[in-house]
Write an enzyme that holds these catalytic residues in place. Structure first.
Site, short mmCIF file in Angstrom:
data_model
loop_
_atom_site.label_atom_id
_atom_site.label_comp_id
_atom_site.label_asym_id
_atom_site.label_seq_id
_atom_site.Cartn_x
_atom_site.Cartn_y
_atom_site.Cartn_z
N SER A 63 0.80 -1.24 0.00
CA SER A 63 0.00 0.00 0.00
C SER A 63 0.83 1.28 0.00
O SER A 63 0.27 2.35 -0.24
CB SER A 63 -0.94 0.02 1.21
OG SER A 63 -2.06 -0.77 0.94
N LYS A 66 0.42 3.33 -3.01
CA LYS A 66 -0.77 4.16 -3.25
C LYS A 66 -0.41 5.65 -3.23
O LYS A 66 -1.10 6.46 -3.84
CB LYS A 66 -1.84 3.86 -2.19
CG LYS A 66 -2.43 2.45 -2.30
CD LYS A 66 -3.31 2.13 -1.09
CE LYS A 66 -3.89 0.72 -1.16
NZ LYS A 66 -4.50 0.32 0.11
N TYR A 188 -3.31 -2.58 -10.49
CA TYR A 188 -3.24 -2.38 -9.03
C TYR A 188 -2.36 -3.44 -8.35
O TYR A 188 -1.52 -3.11 -7.51
CB TYR A 188 -4.67 -2.38 -8.45
CG TYR A 188 -4.71 -2.34 -6.95
CD1 TYR A 188 -4.45 -1.17 -6.25
CD2 TYR A 188 -5.00 -3.49 -6.21
CE1 TYR A 188 -4.48 -1.14 -4.86
CE2 TYR A 188 -5.02 -3.47 -4.82
CZ TYR A 188 -4.76 -2.30 -4.15
OH TYR A 188 -4.77 -2.28 -2.78
N TYR A 239 -5.15 3.69 7.72
CA TYR A 239 -6.50 3.10 7.80
C TYR A 239 -7.14 3.40 9.14
O TYR A 239 -7.20 4.55 9.56
CB TYR A 239 -6.44 1.58 7.53
CG TYR A 239 -5.38 1.20 6.56
CD1 TYR A 239 -5.48 1.60 5.24
CD2 TYR A 239 -4.24 0.49 6.94
CE1 TYR A 239 -4.49 1.29 4.33
CE2 TYR A 239 -3.25 0.18 6.03
CZ TYR A 239 -3.38 0.58 4.73
OH TYR A 239 -2.41 0.27 3.85
N VAL A 257 1.20 -3.74 3.83
CA VAL A 257 1.18 -5.05 4.49
C VAL A 257 2.45 -5.88 4.24
O VAL A 257 2.60 -6.96 4.80
CB VAL A 257 -0.07 -5.90 4.13
CG1 VAL A 257 -1.34 -5.30 4.72
CG2 VAL A 257 -0.20 -6.13 2.64
N1 GLN Z 1 -2.21 -5.20 -2.13
C1 GLN Z 1 -2.76 -5.15 -0.81
C2 GLN Z 1 -4.26 -5.29 -0.87
O1 GLN Z 1 -4.84 -4.77 -1.78
C3 GLN Z 1 -2.37 -3.84 -0.17
C4 GLN Z 1 -2.92 -3.69 1.23
C5 GLN Z 1 -2.00 -2.97 2.18
O2 GLN Z 1 -0.79 -2.91 2.02
N2 GLN Z 1 -2.58 -2.50 3.24
O3 GLN Z 1 -4.87 -5.93 -0.06
#
Ligand code: GLN
Length: 303
Positions: A63, A66, A188, A239, A257
């Site tokens: 993430s 992003k 993505y 989050y 993650v």
């Molecule tokens: N690729 C992961 C997902 O879409 C990214 C989530 C994350 O890093 N929080 O679930």
């Protein structure tokens, strides 16, 4: 400030804590990573850098990517982007669905999955070669042409990313996805799979701490957009732990993650931590501990 010693001490102290976190296993490829790895890298605005532990081992940025896709889409779309995605914290897990349905397909912000999938859709619509052009943008930000996708991680998420398929389909049902679900998610999953180490991430985020100018001194991001992206990182980067991160650490930042966390103090520094074991909110356990100690000891949060 003796960053070298401070980081060394923090690394030692945090490594001595019982690592209660767990490696993400819902993406099977990520579950293979050794959970006790731990690195920290700091670069400051004056060009100094400091590292400790596993700062040069590559990991899946997930993430954290992003922020890069947001910067790219915001750069080309400008404020039109906000017609399709909001800028409010969600207070929910990163892959939450029900809020998206209640709010008629407008994601709360670009740093949760639904918002990042809308941003990915914008990039798929506007870029000539979406994956290649995005990768090039990240390479140029970091000034490192060796950065690449991890195709095994992308394939692993593609095979198991059912929640993201659900999110993309929901977006499509609300007419907030212009391209086919498969195509947007392929982009993505690849953006999330990019492998970088703490040093490369700190270098890539330098522009956000430096009013949009990267380490080579060219403007990669408009200053007024860097300001807004930092604000979104502060309020939405973690989050349902965004409030906790602001409370404990007090810096704009972004987690993934894969266990990476990047945080920055505008006009001062970027600090990246990596340790793959995550707390129950999906943020690196050692990383959160280290960053809390770092900003408290150096008295260097935005507050
Ligand atoms: N690729 C992961 C997902 O879409 C990214 C989530 C994350 O890093 N929080 O679930």
């Amino acid at each position: 400030m003796n960053y070298k010693q401070i980081l060394k001490d923090i690394h030692k102290e945090v490594s001595a804590l019982k690592n209660t976190g767990e490696v993400a296993s819902y993406i099977p490829e990520l579950a293979k990573v050794d959970k006790d790895q731990f690195g920290i890298y700091l670069n400051n605005i004056h060009g100094d850098n400091f590292e400790v532990g596993d700062a040069d081992i590559k990991f899946s940025i997930q993430s954290v990517s992003k922020v890069f896709s947001l910067a790219m889409a915001f750069g080309s779309q400008g404020n039109k982007l906000w017609e399709r995605v909001d800028v409010e914290p969600s207070g929910n897990p990163f892959n939450h669905l029900s809020l998206l349905e209640r709010e008629k397909g407008i994601p709360r912000n670009p740093l949760i999955n639904s918002g990042a999938i809308v941003v990915a859709d914008c990039l798929v619509s506007t870029l000539k070669n979406p994956k290649e052009d995005f990768l090039q943008f990240v390479r140029d930000l970091a000034n490192d042409q060796t950065i690449d996708f991890d195709y095994d991680v992308a394939a692993s998420e593609k095979a198991t990313g059912f929640k993201n398929y659900a999110i993309a389909n929901l977006l499509k049902s609300f007419d907030n996805l212009a391209n086919p679900v498969e195509e947007v998610l392929d982009f993505y999953f690849h953006q999330c799979s990019i492998a970088m180490n703490c040093k490369q991430l700190s270098n890539a985020f330098f522009a956000f701490a430096n009013h949009g100018k990267c380490m080579q001194n060219n403007t990669q991001i408009k200053p007024k957009q860097a300001k807004r992206i930092n604000a979104i990182m502060l309020t939405c980067g973690f989050y349902d732990e965004a409030g906790e991160f602001a409370f404990e650490v007090g810096l704009p930042g972004k987690s993934g993650v894969g266990g990476g966390i990047v945080a920055l103090l505008p006009n001062e520094f970027v600090i990246t931590t990596w340790s793959p074991a995550l707390n129950e909110k999906g943020n690196s356990y050692y990383g959160m501990q280290a960053l809390e100690r770092f900003t408290t000891e150096t008295n260097s949060s935005i507050f």
